[in-house]
Write a protein that holds these residues in place. Sequence first.
Motif, PDB file in Angstrom:
ATOM      1  N   VAL A 240       3.857  -6.825  -6.039  1.00 30.79           N
ATOM      2  CA  VAL A 240       3.081  -6.013  -5.480  1.00 30.79           C
ATOM      3  C   VAL A 240       1.674  -6.133  -5.482  1.00 30.79           C
ATOM      4  N   VAL A 241       0.385  -7.846  -5.881  1.00 26.18           N
ATOM      5  CA  VAL A 241      -0.115  -7.436  -6.259  1.00 26.18           C
ATOM      6  C   VAL A 241      -0.373  -8.839  -4.525  1.00 26.18           C
ATOM      7  N   ASN A 242       0.858  -9.440  -4.363  1.00 24.39           N
ATOM      8  CA  ASN A 242       1.235 -10.298  -3.656  1.00 24.39           C
ATOM      9  C   ASN A 242       0.772  -9.288  -2.118  1.00 24.39           C
ATOM     10  N   LEU A 243       2.021  -8.294  -2.089  1.00 23.60           N
ATOM     11  CA  LEU A 243       1.821  -7.811  -0.554  1.00 23.60           C
ATOM     12  C   LEU A 243       0.527  -6.951  -0.633  1.00 23.60           C
ATOM     13  N   SER A 244      -0.469  -6.515  -1.425  1.00 25.87           N
ATOM     14  CA  SER A 244      -1.614  -5.421  -1.583  1.00 25.87           C
ATOM     15  C   SER A 244      -2.332  -6.490  -0.636  1.00 25.87           C
ATOM     16  N   ASN A 245      -2.807  -7.395  -1.463  1.00 24.59           N
ATOM     17  CA  ASN A 245      -4.309  -8.631  -1.402  1.00 24.59           C
ATOM     18  C   ASN A 245      -4.361  -8.020   0.085  1.00 24.59           C
ATOM     19  N   PRO A 246      -3.251  -9.314   1.239  1.00 25.11           N
ATOM     20  CA  PRO A 246      -3.372  -9.522   2.447  1.00 25.11           C
ATOM     21  C   PRO A 246      -3.281  -7.695   2.949  1.00 25.11           C
ATOM     22  N   ALA A 247      -2.496  -7.050   2.891  1.00 24.37           N
ATOM     23  CA  ALA A 247      -2.389  -5.323   3.241  1.00 24.37           C
ATOM     24  C   ALA A 247      -4.121  -4.756   3.115  1.00 24.37           C
ATOM     25  N   ALA A 248      -5.019  -4.691   1.890  1.00 28.61           N
ATOM     26  CA  ALA A 248      -5.377  -4.655   2.531  1.00 28.61           C
ATOM     27  C   ALA A 248      -6.879  -5.205   3.266  1.00 28.61           C
ATOM     28  N   ALA A 249      -7.106  -6.373   2.938  1.00 26.24           N
ATOM     29  CA  ALA A 249      -8.057  -6.829   3.761  1.00 26.24           C
ATOM     30  C   ALA A 249      -7.599  -6.964   5.318  1.00 26.24           C
ATOM     31  N   ALA A 250      -6.356  -6.917   5.774  1.00 30.15           N
ATOM     32  CA  ALA A 250      -6.021  -6.246   7.134  1.00 30.15           C
ATOM     33  C   ALA A 250      -6.222  -4.793   7.244  1.00 30.15           C
TER      34      ALA A 250
END
Length: 344
Positions: A240-250
Amino acid sequence: MNPAAGTALAVLLSLVSAAGYALAAVAQSRLAAASPASPDGRGALRALLARGQWWWAVGLNAAGALAHVAALHYGPLTLVQPLGALTLVAALPLGAYCARRRVTRTEWRGAAWTLAGLVGLVAVTGPAAPGEALSLREALVVAAATALLIAALSSGRRHGPEGRAAGRGLGHATASGIASGVASALTQTLTAALALDLPGAEPTWWQTALLAVLISGFATGGLLLSQAAYRGGLAAPLAVVNLSNPAAAAVIGVALLGETFRAGAWGWFAAAGASLIAARGVVLLTKGDGGTGEAGAATGTGAGAVADASAEAGAVVGAGGLPAARIAGLAAPETEPAGVPLAG
């Protein structure tokens, strides 16, 4: 250096970065399982900072961040970013080895689904144009909105059924990834400010100082929130950490920086499909995680102290006041984890 050698070096550095983040995530999850619970929840953060294992995790995260930055210098984002997803693949066997068990088939399946979704999400997300950054006003609005979102994700009762505890762990993991992704965007803004290339009027010294404080707060909060997330296990929170990080940046890029998904309108459908695939992977990892969270539950340790640290982390993010332990934009995962971003 010729292009082939540069690409090879970028791949090698990306693998080193993923290994650093994976080792840090395993160390954090083991620490979460071994930390004694505090009856009144006081002094949990101070006790955490006094542990040498915690500072080893911080150092590994920093090493992963530096390797990631170096990889981006020699190779394109489209190559380096997907390789960062190998953090999850490396962390699974490492965590299982430390817990003296084998990785289950469900965990491997969950990791495969999550990696496929993460790579798909990164593939359709276009990076910002060179020099593109938030204005100071936009940066402050993003920081305030993110602080409220993190407070909502990390709030809740600290005691309850196992399922509810797992849900809170994923909430902390989501908040950690978001904090790291926002730290990335603010780091980009600070870089533009130092280069006197920030949109709008030329920033004053206190404005750049404020950006630095916000970056420190979100980066540190992201690290502490990931520590809280690992009290319920390793694999699912790390995913989840690895997914939400780029998602927030996107989200920041599309909403404020004029970015679009690759392939136009079809990119939105591709991003939605990749998100669903990744979500399926997280569900499988939640069902198959038999790591440090269970060990901590069996010994009656970890939950109280680390949960209180996460509450203090929420306050840190809102105030933006602790020194940076990890700037996710120069990192990710993390992923932890992480944090990703300029990356993650």
